[in-house]
Design a protein around this motif. Sequence first.
Motif, PDB file in Angstrom:
ATOM      1  N   TYR A  57      46.384 -50.244  -0.888  1.00 48.97           N
ATOM      2  CA  TYR A  57      45.808 -49.081  -0.219  1.00 48.97           C
ATOM      3  C   TYR A  57      46.607 -48.769   1.036  1.00 48.97           C
ATOM      4  CZ  TYR A  57      43.114 -52.147   3.002  1.00 48.97           C
ATOM      5  OH  TYR A  57      42.726 -53.063   3.938  1.00 48.97           O
ATOM      6  N   GLY A  58      46.347 -47.565   1.567  1.00 48.71           N
ATOM      7  CA  GLY A  58      47.200 -47.090   2.648  1.00 48.71           C
ATOM      8  C   GLY A  58      46.501 -47.017   3.981  1.00 48.71           C
ATOM      9  N   GLU A  59      46.645 -45.850   4.611  1.00 52.95           N
ATOM     10  CA  GLU A  59      46.175 -45.672   5.983  1.00 52.95           C
ATOM     11  C   GLU A  59      44.714 -46.072   6.145  1.00 52.95           C
ATOM     12  OE1 GLU A  59      47.174 -41.779   7.154  1.00 52.95           O
ATOM     13  OE2 GLU A  59      46.749 -42.141   9.279  1.00 52.95           O
ATOM     14  N   LYS A  60      43.909 -45.762   5.175  1.00 53.18           N
ATOM     15  CA  LYS A  60      42.500 -46.170   5.268  1.00 53.18           C
ATOM     16  C   LYS A  60      41.977 -46.559   3.899  1.00 53.18           C
ATOM     17  CE  LYS A  60      39.990 -41.898   5.171  1.00 53.18           C
ATOM     18  NZ  LYS A  60      39.457 -40.756   5.875  1.00 53.18           N
TER      19      LYS A  60
ATOM     20  N   THR B 137      38.901 -46.483   1.277  1.00 47.93           N
ATOM     21  CA  THR B 137      37.742 -45.619   1.014  1.00 47.93           C
ATOM     22  C   THR B 137      36.789 -46.331   0.058  1.00 47.93           C
ATOM     23  OG1 THR B 137      38.745 -44.585  -0.893  1.00 47.93           O
ATOM     24  CG2 THR B 137      39.206 -43.560   1.239  1.00 47.93           C
TER      25      THR B 137
ATOM     26  N   ASN C 154      35.522 -45.052  -2.442  1.00 45.12           N
ATOM     27  CA  ASN C 154      35.971 -44.684  -3.784  1.00 45.12           C
ATOM     28  C   ASN C 154      36.973 -45.700  -4.320  1.00 45.12           C
ATOM     29  OD1 ASN C 154      37.849 -43.427  -5.688  1.00 45.12           O
ATOM     30  ND2 ASN C 154      36.623 -41.582  -5.397  1.00 45.12           N
ATOM     31  N   LYS C 155      37.903 -46.103  -3.456  1.00 46.03           N
ATOM     32  CA  LYS C 155      38.933 -47.065  -3.868  1.00 46.03           C
ATOM     33  C   LYS C 155      38.293 -48.422  -4.193  1.00 46.03           C
ATOM     34  CE  LYS C 155      43.454 -48.188  -3.929  1.00 46.03           C
ATOM     35  NZ  LYS C 155      44.557 -47.436  -4.463  1.00 46.03           N
TER      36      LYS C 155
ATOM     37  N   ARG D 128      36.292 -48.076  -7.465  1.00 48.28           N
ATOM     38  CA  ARG D 128      37.131 -47.988  -8.669  1.00 48.28           C
ATOM     39  C   ARG D 128      37.756 -49.335  -8.995  1.00 48.28           C
ATOM     40  NH1 ARG D 128      41.033 -43.083  -7.800  1.00 48.28           N
ATOM     41  NH2 ARG D 128      41.839 -43.634  -9.842  1.00 48.28           N
ATOM     42  N   THR D 129      38.164 -50.055  -7.941  1.00 44.26           N
ATOM     43  CA  THR D 129      38.793 -51.359  -8.178  1.00 44.26           C
ATOM     44  C   THR D 129      37.780 -52.339  -8.770  1.00 44.26           C
ATOM     45  OG1 THR D 129      40.152 -50.918  -6.247  1.00 44.26           O
ATOM     46  CG2 THR D 129      40.170 -53.163  -7.074  1.00 44.26           C
TER      47      THR D 129
ATOM     48  N   GLU E 184      32.266 -43.948   7.296  1.00 43.06           N
ATOM     49  CA  GLU E 184      32.675 -42.564   7.022  1.00 43.06           C
ATOM     50  C   GLU E 184      31.820 -41.953   5.933  1.00 43.06           C
ATOM     51  OE1 GLU E 184      36.642 -41.502   6.213  1.00 43.06           O
ATOM     52  OE2 GLU E 184      37.374 -42.052   8.203  1.00 43.06           O
TER      53      GLU E 184
ATOM     54  N   CYS F 212      46.574 -53.845   1.769  1.00 42.63           N
ATOM     55  CA  CYS F 212      47.094 -52.698   2.504  1.00 42.63           C
ATOM     56  C   CYS F 212      48.600 -52.878   2.657  1.00 42.63           C
ATOM     57  CB  CYS F 212      46.436 -52.626   3.868  1.00 42.63           C
ATOM     58  SG  CYS F 212      47.030 -51.280   4.880  1.00 42.63           S
TER      59      CYS F 212
END
Lengths: 491, 367
Positions: free
Chosen positions: A289-292, A294, A296-297, A300-301, A335, A488
């Motif tokens: 994952y990147g900057e943040k 979520t 959702n991520k 899904r994982t 968030e 990350c």
Amino acid sequence: MYKLREVSRGNYDDRGYSNEESIANLMLERPEEINSILTYTYGTDDDRFPLTFMTEGQGSIGTKDISTNQWTWKTMGRSKFNDKVAYFNTANETPGRGGALIEVEFETHWIIEQYGLIAPDGVTQVRVMKDLGESAHGFKYLLKLTNTDPNAYIDPALLTPGMYWSMTAPTITESYSKGNRSNVMGPGKMTSQLEYHRYSKEIAGDISNRVVTYEFKTKNNGTTNLWINEEMRQFDIQMRIMEEERLWIAEYNRESDGEIHFFDIDNGKPIYSTSGMFEIARESNYDTYGEKLTLNKINRTVVDVLSKDTDTGSMEVTLFCGKGFAQDFDRAIREDAKASGYTDALGFKEITDFQGGLSYGKYFKRWETPDGHIITLKHLNMLDNGTIAETAKMNGFVHPRTGLPMPSHQAIMVDMSMYGGERNVRKVRRKNVIYQSGVIKGLTPVPAAWGAVPQNILSQEVDASRYEIKTSAGLQVNNNKRMFLLKCVLD
Amino acid sequence: MSDISTLKPIGGATPTSNVAETAKSERDKELNEPYVFNRSVTVKVLENNFSAYRKLNISVLGRPTANIGSSINSCKILSSNKGEVEAYFPELIGLSANNPEFVTRVKDYLCNIRVPVNEKVTFNNSFAFDHRKDYEEFQSKMDTIDRAFEQADKGPIEKLKNAIAARIEAINRIESELYKVGRPVDISDYILYRHVLLYNDVVKDKRLADMSRSARFYLVDETREKAQQVKRLKESKAAKRNYVELCGNAEKFNALFVRYCAKFNLNIAEYMAKDETERETIIDVFANEDPTTFNAMVTDINLLTIAFIERLIARGELTRLEHNQQISTNDGQFIGKNMQDAVAFFNNPENKATRQMYENKLKVTSY
């Protein structure tokens, strides 16, 4: 942090000083049981040895002692109903139109005559009219579209090599039908291997009896002024940190032909390497994952991993993670909650009264997914303060937002369930090499921590003494399907 | 060179000028028409990077379903160009650019990237240009990037990494401005294409896979590779044609041979002394191995002059300074600050006498 307190300086010549020595004496006499006890103690006190604690620290349930370097175990995969297209002649642009039979080659012989097939679009259906046997690209079959519309045909894109078709029940005539066949799946065999570690401590002079002006805290909350105790405590803890981290980071090194091409320069013998937890998890399911992060991520994982298993309903999943991932996880939920309009509710929980003032801050550590799986975070100290994390910090390999080392921003899902009465994750050790220790005695007096050694017998000419430890370790994971590594990455 | 639009007919329109105007008008029309540049890239799983654990247990573990995930830098770069983000993302996330949640949702979209790859996955990065001229300008810029990459020193792995990084940075810069002149055919795939360019788990050269433990995939730019293959074939055909013509013209052949020797720092006198078959073989190999450079040399209108200068340098009649390429005579007279200037000097009719003098000097030598 333990305290250093200066008291006095002098020589000390008594052996039975503290209870630490008592345990240490036993280490040499009955190493196997005592090793487990020490691991348990360190695990509860320090939280730096979670995997050793969850395996070796649990006694026989978390370990398996074997008498060979390699070991195997059987696994049964999920029933398979599909196969993929290996070849179709694209010159035919309207395959199956007007009831025409079409020839399609599939990769394996899994598909059975008389059975139906459903196309990747989930709608188009054909019947396997004839099994034509082995062919140039795999196995050839004669298929017929079941649609009654004479103008209907199969979209050629569905017959592109690599497209999976799945089998449906065989349809036959009312009478005079032939029998067909059935597929069966055997268990697969997995292999892993042990690796060996060695740690040495050499002393010279009268260091064993040296008392210093500082008071050191011992493992059992006692104190000692004997320097060698502190030195052995450091030796012991460094060894255990190495042993623990190795269980995570080891990478298997036996080639598929059975050869190991990694040799010791001194003796020319192969050096074995086992498969550690990161490799096992990474080989199961891996994502970045990147900057943040979520929700959702995460969802899904987790869902992707858990949906592979047909036996599970809702599961409680523990994610071992660093502080960085924990922060990302908290932000992700925060968030989502804010986006759902729960700002006030969050505020009520976060801002509370405290001794006449206010206290701010509470963090999410648990989440229930829409599928009912419960995800709970467990801090894995190694990812923040382990040797790799420390090195990452020193090299400036840190997260741009949190400033934490990049290894801190990762989570690993370890399935510690019991399957058929056996723990899914176990530490494997070589019988008789679980924890071997011994002393090579010279003229140098040896400390009590090294155990009872005859005073008048020397095993070397040099005026020095050595303490030698050899261990064996491997990691056995019966079912690796429910594991993943989510990390990350900067680039 | 005169611009065709500045040519004025003398004494009214002539048939020739009409043809030119028609051609220009047709070309202008073509350049202003919309153009769809069809292309695709494929990301393949790096099988060589499977762990020994997987290789040994492949019959049970099978091939990995690896995921193309997200990364910090990719998120940052792809969300940093306001114009581009506002052009593409409203359609992807279903929010207009003036929605207060827009930026957050864009970041979410980029951070949520998760593309499972079994063996390979292809992204349609085709682009619909509003005008063909924009496409041609884009292609020209991409060709420049490719040329720079081809010419870059890629020997040591560190230099290869730098060359790739520079190439990716340049491509990203050009791609990020395309929103001004058109629109991707498939925005979702296009964003993924842009992401994999910046994602380190996807290596852009297989040589990097050996040194990077994070490398799990490699990128195949099929359209570009196909175009380069066509270009290489075209160059190769031209080189064969040029080679045959060259062998029939001794003066030109010798000039090219001198340039070849100078380019590869070979001793001109020694190589010119080789027999004709040997020299033709050397040039034949050169034409096959590097047809582009060979063609450029053969078709260079200054080939003879350059060879003439190189011979003078080889004979010691002229001097080329090692570090700044300045060319001067033995007695210190300045000829030019580089080869281009020196060519201009000797092509200048005012220096005809000087040229004649040097030509006479060369006549008495065998090279």
